[in-house]
Write an enzyme that holds these catalytic residues in place. Structure first.
Site, PDB file in Angstrom:
ATOM      1  N   LYS A  43       0.820  -1.205   0.000  1.00 15.91           N
ATOM      2  CA  LYS A  43       0.000   0.000   0.000  1.00 15.91           C
ATOM      3  C   LYS A  43       0.857   1.259   0.000  1.00 15.91           C
ATOM      4  O   LYS A  43       2.036   1.239   0.315  1.00 15.91           O
ATOM      5  CB  LYS A  43      -0.992  -0.042   1.157  1.00 15.91           C
ATOM      6  CG  LYS A  43      -2.071  -1.097   0.899  1.00 15.91           C
ATOM      7  CD  LYS A  43      -3.212  -1.067   1.875  1.00 15.91           C
ATOM      8  CE  LYS A  43      -4.296  -2.053   1.418  1.00 15.91           C
ATOM      9  NZ  LYS A  43      -5.403  -2.163   2.385  1.00 15.91           N
ATOM     10  N   ARG A  48      -2.861 -10.266   4.849  1.00 14.08           N
ATOM     11  CA  ARG A  48      -3.275 -10.430   3.444  1.00 14.08           C
ATOM     12  C   ARG A  48      -2.194  -9.792   2.579  1.00 14.08           C
ATOM     13  O   ARG A  48      -1.942  -8.594   2.684  1.00 14.08           O
ATOM     14  CB  ARG A  48      -4.624  -9.743   3.233  1.00 14.08           C
ATOM     15  CG  ARG A  48      -5.175  -9.801   1.822  1.00 14.08           C
ATOM     16  CD  ARG A  48      -6.504  -9.044   1.772  1.00 14.08           C
ATOM     17  NE  ARG A  48      -7.111  -9.061   0.451  1.00 14.08           N
ATOM     18  CZ  ARG A  48      -6.830  -8.213  -0.528  1.00 14.08           C
ATOM     19  NH1 ARG A  48      -5.922  -7.244  -0.330  1.00 14.08           N
ATOM     20  NH2 ARG A  48      -7.437  -8.295  -1.709  1.00 14.08           N
TER      21      ARG A  48
END
Length: 289
Positions: A215, A254
């Site tokens: 991210k 994840r």
């Protein structure tokens, strides 16, 4: 008798069946490639595969329901048919119903049921496991919703309200997993605060999923000469987060790069187990004196 050792943190492998993912840009859009990628992740140690047919990157628009289904159904059918534990990343109850029919085990609703108010009822009817995330709005508007006074209690409170909606619909508490939603209506500073205070979510008693992989806030951390690190260059930082979260005892991380996080989770879990054993030994010694 000593308490059972806590379960090790799981690694969930991301299988993006989209043309516009921020992380892998359509690399696995073809179903056969996506299936092969899923098999490879399982061989590397992924416990669960999370299949998604709609990008949630900042600025992304929604795709029609039939397009999302065309992307994910062949992948879910094949991988679940081969015995894989499959999660599907969807905000639509109608899509959730179809993928559960195809063999999916988990529904990963990044909107926490806000995008489709039928999702809690569907999950309750099917009895499946559900990942309930903190979310404030769709990808095309979420960056404008990242306004917090005290991000940790505000996210915890808003996430608790979404959990209550699922409970009210009849979902059993042991079927719910919570995700603070890193990157969804949150800037870099907010993401780091949520990671630093992950115990706030662990203390709820629900299993906790952390999705930091590749991210933007990791790219900002690794920035050089004013240039953000590209998504695939964020995997080592992702693995570091995986180790830290495993040491704290989260249920799962994840990730896009499974192998690196599998090793990282082993490190974090080993430290956690050693600390637990040390505390247990100290407690026993005190009780004997």
């Amino acid at each position: 008798m000593s308490a059972a050792a806590p379960a090790a943190t799981r690694v969930i492998g991301v299988v993006n069946v989209t043309p516009d993912s921020f992380s892998d840009g359509g690399q696995w859009l073809d179903p056969e490639l996506a299936i092969a990628h899923g098999r490879h992740m399982l061989a590397q140690g992924a416990a669960i595969l999370d299949v998604g047919g709609e990008s949630t990157r900042p600025g992304a628009g929604r795709v029609p329901e039939d397009v999302e289904l065309d992307r994910v159904l062949p992948v879910v059918r094949e991988l679940a048919g081969e015995g894989a534990a499959v999660s599907v990343d969807t905000m639509r109850a109608a899509v959730a119903a179809r993928v559960l029919d195809a063999g999916a085990h988990y529904i990963n609703d990044v909107s926490g049921g806000l995008a489709d108010r039928d999702m809690p009822r569907l999950v309750a009817e099917r009895g499946c496991e559900v990942i309930v995330s903190h979310w404030r709005g769709h990808a095309d508007v979420m960056n404008g919703l990242a306004d917090y006074t005290h991000v940790v209690p505000e996210v915890a409170g808003e996430l608790s309200a979404r959990v209550e909606a699922f409970l009210a619909a009849g979902v059993r508490p042991d079927r719910i997993i919570v995700d603070p939603g890193l990157g969804f209506a949150k800037d870099g500073g907010a993401n780091w605060e949520l990671l630093a205070h992950v115990e706030t979510f662990l203390e709820t008693g629900y299993r906790v999923l952390i999705g930091a992989s590749r991210k933007r806030f990791l790219g900002e951390l690794l920035e050089r000469d004013g240039v953000l690190a590209l998504p695939t260059y964020r995997d080592r930082a992702t693995a570091a987060v995986s180790a830290l979260m495993a040491e704290r005892g989260v249920w799962a991380v994840r990730v896009h790069d499974v192998a690196g996080s599998v090793d990282a989770v082993r490190v974090g879990s080993a430290v956690r187990a050693a600390r637990r054993d040390s505390l247990g030994s100290s407690r026993s010694e005190r009780e004997m004196t």
